[in-house]
Motif scaffolding. Structure first.
Motif: not given
Length: 163
Positions: A85-89
């Motif tokens: 999720r952090e990578l998505e952001t």
């Protein structure tokens, strides 16, 4: 503990996350340290996991774990999803969305909405031998052996049964 992705054993467990677009070379360079840092810090019940992460085909995040050293726990799996999720952001991409299927067409990854699959097969846009990235595979060895694989040799075989 970080393990070079190509040094993961064939039986290592993998999780594949597909981006909704190809990552640029600049994005790939920027994300490499985060992948290594995640793998180095990933733990399960206080035990260090022998893990790695890589971006393949500019579009797939693959996290690998040598389960012979230590298994992932529910908490460690949750930690990996938080990382995704952090990578998505940070990259401005979707990695957890599962409604698109990826095929290799003319050397490029092409995405197709799952709802369009039947029509694409009927109209001949997809053939039984069209390479398909089956992101449900679970072992490192399968990446080299069957990823991508001819669509008719995967769970998509039923769509080509009458062809």
């Amino acid at each position: 503990m970080y393990v070079s992705f190509d040094q993961l054993p064939p039986e290592a467990r993998i999780w594949i996350y597909q981006a909704n677009r190809p990552l640029t070379d600049t994005e790939l360079t920027r994300v490499q340290p985060a992948l290594a840092q995640f793998a180095a810090a990933w733990t399960s019940h206080g035990r260090t996991l022998h893990a790695s992460a890589a971006i393949l085909h500019h579009q797939f995040l693959v996290i690998g774990l040598d389960e012979a050293m230590a298994d992932a726990s529910g908490c460690s799996i949750d930690a990996s999803v938080r990382f995704v999720r952090e990578l998505e952001t940070s990259l401005g991409v979707e990695l957890l969305e599962k409604s698109r299927l990826a095929f290799l067409v003319d050397g490029e990854v092409r995405l197709l909405d799952r709802r369009e699959l039947r029509t694409a097969v009927a109209e001949g846009q997809l053939q039984p031998d069209t390479p398909y990235f089956d992101n449900t595979i679970a072992r490192h060895a399968q990446l080299a052996q069957a990823w991508p694989a001819p669509a008719a040799e995967t769970w998509l075989a039923r769509y080509f049964a009458g062809k």
